[in-house]
Design an enzyme around this catalytic site. Sequence first.
Site, PDB file in Angstrom:
ATOM      1  N   LYS A 114     -25.755  28.568  27.807  1.00 39.04           N
ATOM      2  CA  LYS A 114     -27.055  28.490  27.125  1.00 39.04           C
ATOM      3  C   LYS A 114     -27.942  29.657  27.569  1.00 39.04           C
ATOM      4  CE  LYS A 114     -26.521  23.575  26.349  1.00 39.04           C
ATOM      5  NZ  LYS A 114     -26.861  22.183  26.592  1.00 39.04           N
ATOM      6  N   GLN A 139     -30.255  19.341  30.956  1.00 38.69           N
ATOM      7  CA  GLN A 139     -28.820  19.141  30.734  1.00 38.69           C
ATOM      8  C   GLN A 139     -28.417  17.732  31.154  1.00 38.69           C
ATOM      9  OE1 GLN A 139     -26.891  21.320  29.136  1.00 38.69           O
ATOM     10  NE2 GLN A 139     -25.076  20.042  29.296  1.00 38.69           N
ATOM     11  N   ASP A 163     -33.579  19.814  22.069  1.00 37.61           N
ATOM     12  CA  ASP A 163     -32.316  19.075  21.976  1.00 37.61           C
ATOM     13  C   ASP A 163     -32.388  18.000  20.889  1.00 37.61           C
ATOM     14  OD1 ASP A 163     -29.966  19.580  23.384  1.00 37.61           O
ATOM     15  OD2 ASP A 163     -30.849  18.936  25.295  1.00 37.61           O
TER      16      ASP A 163
HETATM   17  N1  GUN Z   1     -24.676  17.268  27.615  1.00 36.75           N
HETATM   18  C1  GUN Z   1     -23.679  17.266  26.701  1.00 36.75           C
HETATM   19  N2  GUN Z   1     -24.136  17.715  25.517  1.00 36.75           N
HETATM   20  C2  GUN Z   1     -25.441  18.017  25.684  1.00 36.75           C
HETATM   21  C3  GUN Z   1     -26.439  18.546  24.839  1.00 36.75           C
HETATM   22  O1  GUN Z   1     -26.253  18.821  23.644  1.00 36.75           O
HETATM   23  N3  GUN Z   1     -27.653  18.727  25.413  1.00 36.75           N
HETATM   24  C4  GUN Z   1     -27.923  18.409  26.698  1.00 36.75           C
HETATM   25  N4  GUN Z   1     -29.150  18.606  27.149  1.00 36.75           N
HETATM   26  N5  GUN Z   1     -27.007  17.929  27.511  1.00 36.75           N
HETATM   27  C5  GUN Z   1     -25.781  17.731  27.008  1.00 36.75           C
END
Ligand code: GUN
Length: 285
Positions: free
Chosen positions: A52, A96, A119
């Site tokens: 990211k 996350q 998100d």
């Molecule tokens: N963990 C697994 N997929 C995601 C996601 O799309 N966003 C976040 N913040 N954590 C995750």
Amino acid sequence: MAEIIDGKKISQEIKDEVKNKVEHLKEDGIEVTLAVILVGNDPASGVYVNNKKKACEYTGMRSVSYELAEDTKEEELLQLIDELNADNSVDGILVQLPLPKQINEDRVIRRISPDKDVDGFHPESVGRLSIGERGFVSCTPAGVIELLKRSNTVIDGKECVVIGRSNIVGKPMSMLLLRENGTVTICHSHTKDLREVTKRADILVVAIGKPMMIDASYVKEGATVIDVGIHRTGEGNKLCGDCDYASVSQVAGKITPVPGGVGPMTIAMLMVNTLQASLMHHGRV
Ligand code: GUN
């Protein structure tokens, strides 16, 4: 043999579109900024967060990174979120998941300002999606819609079947397909005759979380099959999806591979959402 929907190529196109817009904003003195929070030592989460941050770098966004210890108290994390919510230089906030067990994920998700919820997990974002208001959409299902549109797959009036009902993928996926005028069915572990339902699908989105579960016997001839799963298999640690690719690709009209299908789209859509957050924040939309 099915046509391959190339998620790597499509995600690259999207990132390049974002990069272009980010450059233009920079000329106006606006720096698009994503705050990324990682709590603990989960190795997979570490990899995702790094990817990211790399995507931010590629698109010209600023990323500010917070790496908190495994034993971080919920209150400390909530306080950091409060600070970032109030910080005018931050457009988007990403925490996350999963979080260590002493932290309640729901409370954390709800604490992020809906204006910065890139998100799309906040109940307000989810509610907006279900009543057709503009808001942030969970990145993976939003990416699936882009894959369908950019591979010229018509959704309007089609039979769409989603296997899986998670808050992050299955439920928002169904709402998005509905928004595109698909006729949507959601299947899950209690569905009586799964094959009978999936065989009706013109568009089949598979998000079950079980390696290679769906083979050609579940798929209608010519259907578009989107595989959201990603797993490491025993032999050689190779990646595979929820579909048995070799089998499904014999009958499907179009198919996403694993890797290189849905996976790269999630991060591309995070970049789209963060750009959107910045545009809204600066009164540009
Ligand atoms: N963990 C697994 N997929 C995601 C996601 O799309 N966003 C976040 N913040 N954590 C995750």
